[in-house]
Design a protein around this motif. Structure first.
Motif, short mmCIF file in Angstrom:
data_model
loop_
_atom_site.label_atom_id
_atom_site.label_comp_id
_atom_site.label_asym_id
_atom_site.label_seq_id
_atom_site.Cartn_x
_atom_site.Cartn_y
_atom_site.Cartn_z
N CYS A 198 76.81 42.91 121.94
CA CYS A 198 76.46 44.33 121.74
C CYS A 198 75.01 44.42 121.30
O CYS A 198 74.70 44.87 120.20
N LYS A 199 74.10 44.00 122.17
CA LYS A 199 72.68 44.06 121.81
C LYS A 199 72.12 45.42 122.20
O LYS A 199 71.65 45.63 123.33
N VAL A 200 72.17 46.37 121.26
CA VAL A 200 71.64 47.71 121.48
C VAL A 200 70.77 48.10 120.29
O VAL A 200 70.98 47.62 119.17
N ASP A 201 69.79 48.96 120.54
CA ASP A 201 68.98 49.56 119.47
C ASP A 201 69.51 50.98 119.28
O ASP A 201 69.37 51.83 120.17
N LEU A 202 70.14 51.20 118.14
CA LEU A 202 70.96 52.39 117.93
C LEU A 202 70.39 53.28 116.84
O LEU A 202 70.06 52.81 115.74
N SER A 203 70.28 54.57 117.13
CA SER A 203 69.86 55.56 116.13
C SER A 203 70.96 56.60 115.97
O SER A 203 71.43 57.17 116.96
N PHE A 204 71.38 56.82 114.73
CA PHE A 204 72.33 57.89 114.44
C PHE A 204 71.57 59.11 113.94
O PHE A 204 70.76 59.01 113.02
N LEU A 205 71.82 60.26 114.58
CA LEU A 205 71.31 61.53 114.08
C LEU A 205 72.37 62.11 113.16
O LEU A 205 73.42 62.58 113.62
N MET A 206 72.10 62.08 111.89
CA MET A 206 73.07 62.44 110.86
C MET A 206 72.90 63.91 110.48
O MET A 206 71.80 64.37 110.19
N ASP A 207 73.98 64.66 110.49
CA ASP A 207 73.94 66.09 110.17
C ASP A 207 73.82 66.27 108.66
O ASP A 207 74.72 65.93 107.91
N GLY A 208 72.67 66.80 108.22
CA GLY A 208 72.46 67.06 106.79
C GLY A 208 72.43 68.53 106.47
O GLY A 208 71.98 68.93 105.40
N SER A 209 72.88 69.39 107.39
CA SER A 209 72.79 70.84 107.21
C SER A 209 73.73 71.32 106.11
O SER A 209 74.68 70.64 105.72
N LEU A 216 65.02 50.70 112.68
CA LEU A 216 65.79 49.60 113.25
C LEU A 216 65.57 48.28 112.52
O LEU A 216 66.49 47.46 112.41
N LYS A 217 64.36 48.05 112.05
CA LYS A 217 64.05 46.75 111.48
C LYS A 217 64.24 46.69 109.97
O LYS A 217 64.01 45.65 109.35
N THR A 218 64.66 47.81 109.36
CA THR A 218 64.77 47.83 107.90
C THR A 218 65.89 46.93 107.40
O THR A 218 65.74 46.24 106.40
N TYR A 219 67.02 46.93 108.08
CA TYR A 219 68.16 46.12 107.64
C TYR A 219 68.69 45.28 108.80
O TYR A 219 68.86 45.79 109.90
N GLY A 233 64.07 44.81 125.12
CA GLY A 233 65.12 44.27 125.96
C GLY A 233 66.50 44.80 125.65
O GLY A 233 67.47 44.42 126.31
N ALA A 234 66.63 45.65 124.64
CA ALA A 234 67.92 46.22 124.27
C ALA A 234 67.96 47.70 124.64
O ALA A 234 66.97 48.41 124.46
N PRO A 235 69.09 48.20 125.15
CA PRO A 235 69.17 49.63 125.47
C PRO A 235 68.97 50.49 124.23
O PRO A 235 69.37 50.12 123.13
N ASN A 236 68.32 51.64 124.41
CA ASN A 236 68.13 52.61 123.33
C ASN A 236 69.28 53.61 123.36
O ASN A 236 69.54 54.24 124.38
N VAL A 237 69.97 53.75 122.24
CA VAL A 237 71.13 54.63 122.15
C VAL A 237 70.96 55.56 120.96
O VAL A 237 70.59 55.13 119.87
N VAL A 238 71.23 56.85 121.17
CA VAL A 238 71.25 57.84 120.09
C VAL A 238 72.65 58.44 120.01
O VAL A 238 73.19 58.88 121.03
N VAL A 239 73.23 58.44 118.83
CA VAL A 239 74.51 59.11 118.59
C VAL A 239 74.25 60.31 117.70
O VAL A 239 73.75 60.16 116.58
#
Length: 684
Positions: A296-307, A353-356, A399-405
């Motif tokens: 599962c080599k993906v670069d993943l960003s979660f858009l977190m609802d803080g409203s 992505l590189k923080t943890y 080289g890893a797919p970019n994914v946003v959830v």
């Protein structure tokens, strides 16, 4: 040296109890100005707002360049600011320390964000008290104190509560105003009134001011409660008062009573509009690394609802969900990497992505995230991620797919279609997780009906999950993880620059010559470098031909742009005859037969003369196998052969130039044609 404006607080002092070292009071008077043989030394973390002296010279110790907290304004530090870091940020001193001159001044409006010496500051609209930092040279006729005076906790406008466990700190206001006798509704009105009408104090009186300003104070998770002023401490807290903004009535508010800060009285941090990145301001070393799940080599960003609509309880459920996803993914350097952006009125990066590099550290960081509040501006958040998140500097691996959830409580308060389209065209795979969608009676309030179908690249249900209740969110952890790790399905969010296998077929015949051959290679390199090159993006291959053919390198040989460009540069001139038809057949067998199923197969053939063999039959065979052929002829190349080689319509796929030195003119046109053709094809 330039002076630097430093904003301190909005009508309130910070409670800081740092110790200043007393220096001897011996002074010398020079001919032109007053100098000090010794000056008081202060800690890196001392804030000017804590110091009563209206003007002073101080000495900063070395090693103050490690900024541990966010800062605000044009070459300024505020809220979590310190004098020494401000001097380093503005270039007055470097990390070896040194003397600085600090002068108190009245605040002003419009501090913009800036970046200097590795430190980013955020924008800020207005501050009541400010100071200047400049080179540590005394001004003529001014006597400077050898001991700095610090305001005590009794003279400050902020009171601190007893120390509480960390989990309580996040849900509790860290400070109240000294005279907070008004009711909550009156306090909210006072905040707005104060923001609009309060006079700006003069430098001579501003530090002695004790009149409280209604505030809401947030505390950094790493803060500690201030101790009595007789004991040095490392307290950090921020007091910000600004006009409160509430969520419009059209978007229902859930769990308002359980929120730690009611939106009607919550202060809005003005710097949010600058799209702050906490990971840049607060870099964290990777304490431990993990290889992670290699499947599962993906670069993943979660858009977190803080409203505000989500409420405190559901915000905690969202954090637990993200923590469970991080655990299920198996975070690691050879597997998935995950970052989080929280959105409300404006988005901000919690960490990149590189923080943890392991699930444990990532889960601990998620637990410390505090709710930012505001509207549900999903479109603005997608635009922010598209422009700011997936960069090499922030850990994007190429080289890893970019994914946003995207996590959405209810529905967005802005439009998402255009922002989603631009993100998809940048190669970002967008998933939506919607919780508690609009009821039938609420659908008229939704700004963009069917916003999920407009945002994702395919409306087959793969890219969207709807959860009826926040309390059922845990059930979709495994389904979501399975989908974002399915690299074979992450193919519809592609652009013309990252979606192809491009094979160059290069004429190396004797008529080309060594010098012109190098020009051809430069032409090949100029085209290649415009594409996003990696294992999962565009791949490049090359064949050189004369009477015979030679595979210079295949599609899977090089996976970075630099390696491809270096390989092109190393191709050696062959010299010989011109069998273009045989070269097309060879490229079909050796290059394009090994192309990936989800890639567009593009052949770019460059030749300078008529072929010794037939080109029509090999070209037709290549076309039938899905190869899109572009022909580029130079000098004695035959126009009829160029058109036979090219894919229909041949006028858009064939080019001719009279001299090798003019090949560069076709670079942009070729790329434009490739992209136009790609964008005309249906994606869904």
């Amino acid at each position: 040296m330039k002076a630097t404006v430093i904003a301190t607080f909005f009508g309130a002092f910070l409670i800081c109890t740092y110790a200043a070292k007393e220096a001897p009071k011996k002074m010398k008077k020079a001919k032109l100005y007053f100098t000090l043989t010794d000056v008081p030394q202060i800690d890196c973390d001392v804030k000017a707002g804590k110091i009563i002296n209206p003007e002073f010279i101080a000495k900063c110790p070395p090693g103050c360049q490690d900024v541990k907290y966010r800062v605000y304004g044009t070459d300024i530090y505020a809220s979590f600011s310190s004098v020494c870091n401000a001097a380093i940020h503005s270039g007055i001193i470097d990390n070896t320390g040194g003397k600085i001159l600090v002068q108190k001044v009245a605040g002003h409006s419009g501090y913009r964000g800036s970046f200097s010496n590795g430190v980013r500051s955020l924008s800020l609209p207005r501050w009541r008290e400010s100071f200047l930092v400049s080179e540590g040279k005394p001004r003529k006729g001014v006597t400077y104190p050898s001991t700095l005076e610090y305001s005590s906790s009794k003279s400050t406008a902020v009171k601190s509560e007893p120390k509480k466990p960390e989990q309580d700190l996040k849900a509790t206001k860290s400070a109240d105003t000294a005279n907070a006798s008004e009711k909550a509704s009156e306090q909210g009105d006072a905040v707005r009134k104060e923001y609009q009408t309060s006079p700006v104090p003069t430098p001579a009186t501003q530090m002695a001011t004790t009149t409280p300003t209604p505030t809401t104070t947030t505390t950094d998770p790493s803060t500690t409660t201030p101790k009595p002023t007789t004991t040095p401490a490392t307290t950090r807290s921020t007091t910000v008062a600004a006009a409160a903004k509430t969520r419009p009535g059209l978007h229902r508010v859930r769990d308002i009573g359980s929120s730690s800060v009611h939106p009607a009285y919550a202060s809005v941090v003005a710097a949010a509009s600058s799209f702050s990145s906490k990971e840049e301001l607060n870099p964290k070393p990777l304490e431990s690394t993990s290889q992670g799940n290699p499947n599962c080599k993906v670069d993943l960003s979660f858009l977190m609802d803080g409203s505000w609509s989500i409420g405190k309880r559901r915000f905690q459920l969202q954090k637990q969900f993200l923590s469970n996803v991080a655990q299920a993914l198996g975070i690691g350097s050879a597997g998935p990497l995950m970052g989080i952006v929280q959105y409300g009125d404006d988005p901000s990066t919690e960490f990149n992505l590189k923080t943890y590099a392991n699930s444990k550290d990532l889960r601990n960081a998620i637990e410390k995230i505090s709710q930012k509040g505001g509207l549900s501006n999903v479109g603005k958040a997608l635009s922010f991620v598209n422009k700011n998140f997936f960069s090499d500097a922030k850990g994007n691996r190429g080289g890893a797919p970019n994914v946003v959830v995207v996590m959405v409580d209810g529905w967005p308060t802005d439009r998402v279609e255009e922002a989603s389209r631009l993100a998809r065209e940048s190669g970002i795979n967008i998933f939506f997780v919607t919780i508690e969608a609009a009821a039938e009676s609420e659908k008229q309030n939704v700004i963009e009906p069917n916003f999920v179908d407009k945002a994702v690249c395919r409306t087959n249900g793969f890219y969207s999950i709807n959860v009826p209740s926040w309390f059922g969110l845990h059930k979709v952890v495994q389904p979501l993880v399975k989908r974002v790790c399915d690299s074979d399905r992450l193919v519809c969010s592609k652009t013309c620059l990252n979606s192809a296998d491009i094979g160059f077929v290069i004429d190396g015949s004797s008529s080309v010559g060594t010098s012109n051959f190098r020009t051809v290679l430069q032409f090949v390199a100029n085209i290649s470098k415009e594409f996003e090159i990696s294992d999962t993006d565009t791949r490049i291959g090359a064949v050189q031909y004369t009477y015979e053919q030679r595979l210079e390198f295949s599609f899977d040989k090089y996976s970075t742009k630099q390696d491809v460009l270096s390989a092109i540069k190393r191709i050696s001139y062959w010299s010989g005859g011109t069998s273009t038809g045989a070269a097309i057949s060879y490229a079909s067998e050796q290059l394009f037969s090994k192309s990936k199923p989800n890639k567009r197969k593009i052949m770019i053939l460059i030749t300078d003369g008529r072929s010794y063999d037939d080109v029509r039959v090999p070209a037709m065979a290549a076309h039938r196998n899905g190869v899109i052929a572009y022909s580029v002829g130079v000098a004695w190349a035959a126009q009829d052969e160029l058109e036979a080689i090219a894919t229909d319509p041949d006028k858009e796929h064939s080019f001719f130039v009279d001299e090798f030195d003019n090949l560069y003119r076709f670079v942009n046109q070729l790329i434009q044609n490739i992209c136009t053709e790609f964008n005309s094809q249906p994606r869904n």
